[in-house]
Design a protein around this motif. Structure first.
Motif, short mmCIF file in Angstrom:
data_model
loop_
_atom_site.label_atom_id
_atom_site.label_comp_id
_atom_site.label_asym_id
_atom_site.label_seq_id
_atom_site.Cartn_x
_atom_site.Cartn_y
_atom_site.Cartn_z
N ILE A 78 5.80 -35.38 50.42
CA ILE A 78 6.15 -36.36 51.45
C ILE A 78 7.60 -36.17 51.88
N THR A 79 8.49 -35.96 50.91
CA THR A 79 9.90 -35.75 51.23
C THR A 79 10.10 -34.53 52.12
N LEU A 80 9.46 -33.44 51.74
CA LEU A 80 9.59 -32.20 52.51
C LEU A 80 8.96 -32.34 53.89
N PHE A 81 7.82 -33.03 53.97
CA PHE A 81 7.15 -33.19 55.26
C PHE A 81 7.98 -34.07 56.20
N ILE A 82 8.59 -35.12 55.68
CA ILE A 82 9.46 -35.97 56.50
C ILE A 82 10.64 -35.16 57.02
N THR A 83 11.19 -34.32 56.17
CA THR A 83 12.31 -33.46 56.59
C THR A 83 11.88 -32.53 57.72
N ILE A 84 10.68 -31.95 57.58
CA ILE A 84 10.15 -31.05 58.62
C ILE A 84 9.99 -31.80 59.94
N LEU A 85 9.43 -33.01 59.88
CA LEU A 85 9.24 -33.82 61.09
C LEU A 85 10.57 -34.16 61.74
N PHE A 86 11.54 -34.53 60.93
CA PHE A 86 12.85 -34.90 61.46
C PHE A 86 13.51 -33.71 62.16
N VAL A 87 13.53 -32.58 61.48
CA VAL A 87 14.13 -31.38 62.06
C VAL A 87 13.42 -31.01 63.37
N SER A 88 12.09 -31.13 63.38
CA SER A 88 11.32 -30.80 64.57
C SER A 88 11.67 -31.72 65.73
N CYS A 89 11.69 -33.02 65.48
CA CYS A 89 11.98 -34.00 66.54
C CYS A 89 13.37 -33.78 67.13
N ILE A 90 14.36 -33.56 66.27
CA ILE A 90 15.72 -33.36 66.76
C ILE A 90 15.82 -32.08 67.57
N GLN A 91 15.22 -31.00 67.08
CA GLN A 91 15.28 -29.73 67.81
C GLN A 91 14.62 -29.84 69.18
N ILE A 92 13.50 -30.54 69.25
CA ILE A 92 12.79 -30.68 70.53
C ILE A 92 13.62 -31.52 71.51
N ALA A 93 14.29 -32.56 71.01
CA ALA A 93 14.97 -33.53 71.88
C ALA A 93 16.38 -33.11 72.29
N ILE A 94 16.98 -32.17 71.58
CA ILE A 94 18.39 -31.84 71.80
C ILE A 94 18.77 -31.61 73.27
N PRO A 95 18.03 -30.80 74.04
CA PRO A 95 18.46 -30.55 75.43
C PRO A 95 18.55 -31.82 76.27
N PHE A 96 17.80 -32.86 75.88
CA PHE A 96 17.77 -34.09 76.66
C PHE A 96 18.77 -35.13 76.14
N LEU A 97 19.41 -34.83 75.00
CA LEU A 97 20.37 -35.76 74.40
C LEU A 97 21.82 -35.36 74.67
N VAL A 98 22.05 -34.08 74.92
CA VAL A 98 23.42 -33.63 75.17
C VAL A 98 23.88 -34.08 76.56
N LYS A 99 25.16 -33.95 76.82
CA LYS A 99 25.72 -34.37 78.11
C LYS A 99 25.04 -33.65 79.27
N ARG A 100 24.88 -34.36 80.38
CA ARG A 100 24.23 -33.77 81.55
C ARG A 100 24.98 -32.53 82.03
N THR A 101 26.29 -32.53 81.86
CA THR A 101 27.09 -31.43 82.39
C THR A 101 27.19 -30.24 81.45
#
Length: 368
Positions: free
Chosen positions: A4-27
Motif C-alpha cells: 500500500i505504501t509503495l502503491f500510494i507513492t507510485i500514484l503520487f509521483v504519477s499525479c504530480i508528473q502528469i499535472a506539472i505542465p499545468f501547475l507551473v507559471k504560464r510564462t
C-alpha cells in the motif's frame, strides 16, 4: 502495508508528473520563457496535453502492471520493495525524457516565432511587497530541536544500560531485523541525523526568505500572488514536516532506549503515516500555489498584446532545470518545472545549505 505504501507513492509521483505542465507559471513552458500573451498558443497547449497523455499512459501501465504482478506472483519483501521503488523512478525518468523533448520543441518554437523581439523587457520592482510576505521566521525550525537535544541527553545518560546490539532497521511488521554493535555513533545516529536535517530546514527557510520576490510585469497581480503563496505555504510545509519528522525520529529513538515502549502496530503505522502526511502536504502545496498564474487559475489570458514583459533569462537556466546566475544574489529561486524551490548553483552558500548536510547524513549512515 508495504504494498500500500509503495502503491500510494507510485500514484503520487504519477499525479504530480502528469499535472506539472499545468501547475507551473504560464510564462514558463517546459523550462522556456514565453510572453504572457503566448500562453494560449495552439502549439503550447498541444505540447502540454501531449506530455500529459504520454505520461498518463506510462503511469497507468506501470501501476496496473505492479498490481497484477503482485496478485499473480506474490513477491517477497525484497522484490516488492525493489519493484515498488523502481517504478516511481521509471515514471520520473519518463517524465524527464519527455520534458527534454518538449523543452527542445518549445525552444525551437520560441526562436522561430521571435516572440520577444517586439516586446519591451523590463525588471519589475515592488518595494512594498516585502511587507506582504508571510513566510515563517527561520528560528521556528529550532523549536523542535529542543526535543532532539533532550533525546540526545537522555540517550547519553542511558548508554551504559543499553544492550550490546543496537537495532538499525525495522521490518514491515515493526520488528527489528538488522543490528549493529553498540557505539556512541549507533546509539546517537537518529538524533544526530535529525539535528542535521533541522539545521538544513533552518538554512533553507532563512535563505529563501532573503531571496528576491520576482514579479512578471506582464501580469503583475497573478505573479505577485503566486510568489507570496509559494513563500508562505512552502515555509509552513517545511515547518510542519520538521515537526512530524521530529516526532517520528523521537519515537524510534525512545523505542531504542526503552525496549517495547511502543507497540509493534504503532511502529508499523508511524513511517506509513509520515509518508502519507508528507505526500498529501506536498500535493496540497502544489495545488495551492499552482492554481495561481497557471492553467489552473481559471482566468482568461488577455487578448491584447502585452506592452512589457519580464526579462528573458533563459540563458541562466541550463536545460530549463538548473539555474546558474552569478549576478543574482538569491540562493533559492522558483522551479521552472515543478512546484517549490531550486538552487542558484552559482552561489556557493547553496551547496553548504543543501549538499553538505546530505553528505554528512550519508557518511553517518555508512559508518554504522
Amino acid at each position: 502495508m508495504e504494498f500500500i505504501t509503495l502503491f500510494i507513492t507510485i500514484l503520487f509521483v504519477s499525479c504530480i508528473q502528469i499535472a506539472i505542465p499545468f501547475l507551473v507559471k504560464r510564462t514558463v513552458v517546459f523550462g522556456v520563457t514565453i510572453p504572457y500573451e503566448q500562453a494560449k498558443h495552439v502549439k503550447v497547449i498541444h505540447y502540454k496535453k501531449l506530455y500529459a497523455i504520454l505520461t498518463t499512459v506510462i503511469a497507468l501501465a506501470s501501476s496496473i502492471g505492479f498490481i497484477i504482478w503482485n496478485q499473480v506472483t506474490p513477491m517477497d519483501e525484497t522484490m516488492l520493495v525493489l519493484t515498488g521503488t523502481l517504478i516511481p523512478f521509471v515514471i520520473l525518468l519518463t517524465g524527464l525524457t519527455l520534458y527534454f523533448y518538449f523543452h527542445y520543441k518549445m525552444t525551437k518554437l520560441k526562436k522561430s516565432k521571435r516572440w520577444f523581439e517586439k516586446i519591451k523587457q523590463v525588471r519589475y520592482a515592488d518595494l512594498a511587497v516585502r511587507s506582504q510576505d508571510e513566510m515563517l521566521a527561520s528560528y521556528v525550525h529550532f523549536i523542535p530541536s529542543i526535543i532532539t537535544v533532550t533525546i540526545i541527553v537522555l540517550s547519553v545518560n542511558l548508554y551504559d544500560q543499553l544492550p550490546g546490539q543496537i537495532p538499525v532497521h525495522w521490518g514491515p511488521d515493526g520488528v527489528a531485523d538488522a543490528f549493529s554493535e553498540k557505539s556512541w555513533l549507533s546509539v546517537l545516529n537518529l538524533p544526530i541525523v535529525l539535528i542535521i536535517l533541522q539545521s538544513m530546514f533552518f538554512g533553507t527557510n532563512l535563505f529563501t526568505k532573503k531571496s528576491g520576490i520576482k514579479i512578471n510585469p506582464g501580469n503583475v497581480t497573478s505573479s505577485k500572488m503566486r510568489q507570496l503563496r509559494l513563500r508562505k505555504y512552502s515555509s509552513w510545509f517545511l515547518f510542519i514536516t520538521n515537526i512530524a519528522m521530529t516526532m517520528l525520529f523521537s519515537i524510534l529513538q525512545l523505542n531504542l532506549l526503552y525496549e517495547n515502549l511502543f507497540s509493534e502496530s504503532l511502529l508499523i503505522f508511524l513511517p506509513f503515516g509520515f509518508l502519507v502526511f508528507t505526500l498529501v502536504g506536498a500535493l496540497a502545496l502544489a495545488i495551492k500555489v499552482g492554481r495561481v498564474d497557471s492553467d489552473l487559475e481559471g482566468k482568461l489570458i488577455t487578448d491584447e498584446p502585452s506592452k512589457v514583459e519580464g526579462v528573458d533569462d533563459d540563458n541562466y537556466w541550463k536545460g530549463g532545470l538548473f539555474y546558474f546566475n552569478r549576478k543574482d544574489p538569491s540562493i533559492f529561486v522558483e522551479k521552472r518545472f515543478g512546484i517549490g524551490w531550486t538552487l542558484n548553483f552559482a552561489n556557493p552558500i547553496g551547496y553548504f545549505v543543501m549538499i553538505v548536510p546530505i553528505i554528512l547524513i550519508l557518511i553517518l549512515s555508512f559508518s554504522i
